[in-house]
Design a protein around this motif. Structure first.
Motif, mmCIF file in Angstrom:
data_model
loop_
_atom_site.group_PDB
_atom_site.id
_atom_site.type_symbol
_atom_site.label_atom_id
_atom_site.label_comp_id
_atom_site.label_asym_id
_atom_site.label_seq_id
_atom_site.Cartn_x
_atom_site.Cartn_y
_atom_site.Cartn_z
ATOM 1 N N GLY A 152 0.800 -1.215 0.000
ATOM 2 C CA GLY A 152 0.000 0.000 0.000
ATOM 3 C C GLY A 152 0.834 1.267 0.000
ATOM 4 O O GLY A 152 0.489 2.245 -0.668
ATOM 5 N N LEU A 153 1.936 1.271 0.747
ATOM 6 C CA LEU A 153 2.796 2.455 0.776
ATOM 7 C C LEU A 153 3.435 2.703 -0.589
ATOM 8 O O LEU A 153 3.552 3.853 -1.036
ATOM 9 C CB LEU A 153 3.873 2.293 1.853
ATOM 10 C CG LEU A 153 3.368 2.342 3.299
ATOM 11 C CD1 LEU A 153 4.498 2.039 4.270
ATOM 12 C CD2 LEU A 153 2.739 3.697 3.610
ATOM 13 N N MET A 154 3.851 1.618 -1.250
ATOM 14 C CA MET A 154 4.373 1.771 -2.610
ATOM 15 C C MET A 154 3.269 2.250 -3.537
ATOM 16 O O MET A 154 3.493 3.091 -4.420
ATOM 17 C CB MET A 154 4.942 0.441 -3.105
ATOM 18 C CG MET A 154 5.512 0.493 -4.526
ATOM 19 S SD MET A 154 6.919 1.613 -4.700
ATOM 20 C CE MET A 154 8.209 0.611 -3.943
ATOM 21 N N ALA A 155 2.053 1.728 -3.346
ATOM 22 C CA ALA A 155 0.923 2.146 -4.175
ATOM 23 C C ALA A 155 0.582 3.612 -3.942
ATOM 24 O O ALA A 155 0.196 4.323 -4.881
ATOM 25 C CB ALA A 155 -0.296 1.266 -3.882
ATOM 26 N N LEU A 156 0.723 4.064 -2.700
ATOM 27 C CA LEU A 156 0.459 5.473 -2.391
ATOM 28 C C LEU A 156 1.400 6.380 -3.184
ATOM 29 O O LEU A 156 0.973 7.364 -3.796
ATOM 30 C CB LEU A 156 0.623 5.715 -0.891
ATOM 31 C CG LEU A 156 0.253 7.108 -0.364
ATOM 32 C CD1 LEU A 156 -0.234 7.009 1.075
ATOM 33 C CD2 LEU A 156 1.444 8.061 -0.413
ATOM 34 N N ALA A 157 2.695 6.028 -3.176
ATOM 35 C CA ALA A 157 3.667 6.819 -3.941
ATOM 36 C C ALA A 157 3.340 6.770 -5.432
ATOM 37 O O ALA A 157 3.406 7.787 -6.137
ATOM 38 C CB ALA A 157 5.078 6.293 -3.692
ATOM 39 N N GLY A 158 2.956 5.581 -5.904
ATOM 40 C CA GLY A 158 2.608 5.454 -7.319
ATOM 41 C C GLY A 158 1.385 6.254 -7.692
ATOM 42 O O GLY A 158 1.339 6.885 -8.755
ATOM 43 N N SER A 159 0.373 6.256 -6.828
ATOM 44 C CA SER A 159 -0.862 6.972 -7.142
ATOM 45 C C SER A 159 -0.662 8.484 -7.141
ATOM 46 O O SER A 159 -1.239 9.199 -7.959
ATOM 47 C CB SER A 159 -1.981 6.586 -6.173
ATOM 48 O OG SER A 159 -1.708 7.058 -4.873
ATOM 49 N N MET A 160 0.178 8.972 -6.224
ATOM 50 C CA MET A 160 0.476 10.405 -6.198
ATOM 51 C C MET A 160 1.223 10.818 -7.466
ATOM 52 O O MET A 160 0.955 11.868 -8.050
ATOM 53 C CB MET A 160 1.294 10.757 -4.952
ATOM 54 C CG MET A 160 0.524 10.624 -3.653
ATOM 55 S SD MET A 160 1.467 11.144 -2.199
ATOM 56 C CE MET A 160 1.505 12.924 -2.461
#
Length: 261
Positions: free
Chosen positions: A83-91
């Motif tokens: 999820g943390l990697m996904a957060l960076a990706g989504s931003m």
């Protein structure tokens, strides 16, 4: 709050509830929620529609995630790292969203979705691992792949374009981490909370969220999400598989309509 009729407001709230249910079961709630917002708010800038969509979705997804974590064998630590990697990706995806034409992305996504549907239909045992995949050893390499490719890649797609993100997460997590569909959906909800939060942070920073409307719709989205999570837990992987195929074909139809109609 934009100037909209009571009828439109009711329809948007009902769409938010239905989207929350779909998203909790197998992902893809944006398939319903985003078009509803676009139709209900025709004079509102697209960025504000996208930002409001994220503000609504993050509430329902969070409620579904909590419900799943209580009752499904979810590895929360792994889910949070993805999820943390996904957060960076989504931003990152949200930052680049203004410069990408959706006309280029739609045909590619349609082909991928049709391939996914064919795979799921031809492999009836896909996503039926006993015990949520916890009885099979998941190698470090697979975990790293899930964090980098599933988290970063799908997170970027979510911020950039969005439709079907939850569905892609469920399928990717099932394939990479050997999860059953219910556990994959539970894990995807935790990841999806992060992708929604990341994109929402960017939209909020840009002032592109209709907060009053989002708050009202979020209540209905939360109710739908809680109901969907409980049904998925009760009915199991076969139920999730059926909903998955319906959502995939519906998403393909919607993308095709947007592309060529």
């Amino acid at each position: 709050m934009p100037d909209i009729t009571l009828t439109t407001l009711v329809v948007l709230c009902l769409a938010a509830a239905a989207a929350g249910w779909i998203d909790a079961v197998v992902g893809g709630g944006g398939l319903l929620l985003l078009p509803a917002l676009l139709l209900g708010l025709p004079h509102v800038p697209a960025a504000h529609v996208l930002g409001t969509n994220k503000a609504v979705a993050v509430v329902g997804t969070s409620g579904a995630a909590v419900t799943y974590v209580r009752k499904a064998p979810v590895k929360v630590g792994t889910a949070v790292r993805i999820g943390l990697m996904a957060l960076a990706g989504s931003m990152t995806g949200a930052f680049f969203a203004a410069g990408i034409s959706s006309d280029v992305l739609r045909p590619v996504i349609m082909v991928v979705l049709l391939a996914v549907a064919a795979f799921v239909m031809l492999r009836p045992q896909f996503g039926k691992e006993a015990g949520g995949g916890t009885d099979r050893q998941v190698t470090r390499a697979r975990t790293v792949t899930a964090i980098v490719l599933v988290g970063g890649g799908i997170g970027f797609y979510d911020g950039l374009f969005g439709p079907g993100t939850g569905t892609f997460l469920v399928l990717a997590l099932t394939a990479v981490l050997h999860l059953d569909l219910v556990t994959a959906s539970a894990t995807a909800k935790i990841v999806n909370v992060c992708t929604n939060a990341g994109a929402l942070a960017m939209f909020a920073y840009q002032g592109s969220v209709l907060w009053q409307l989002a708050a009202l719709m979020a209540v209905f989205n939360l109710a739908g999400g809680l109901l969907g999570a409980r049904m998925a837990l009760r009915k199991g992987s076969e139920f999730v598989r059926g909903v998955l195929l319906v959502v995939v074909f519906s998403l393909v139809a919607k993308l095709a309509f947007d592309q060529w109609a």
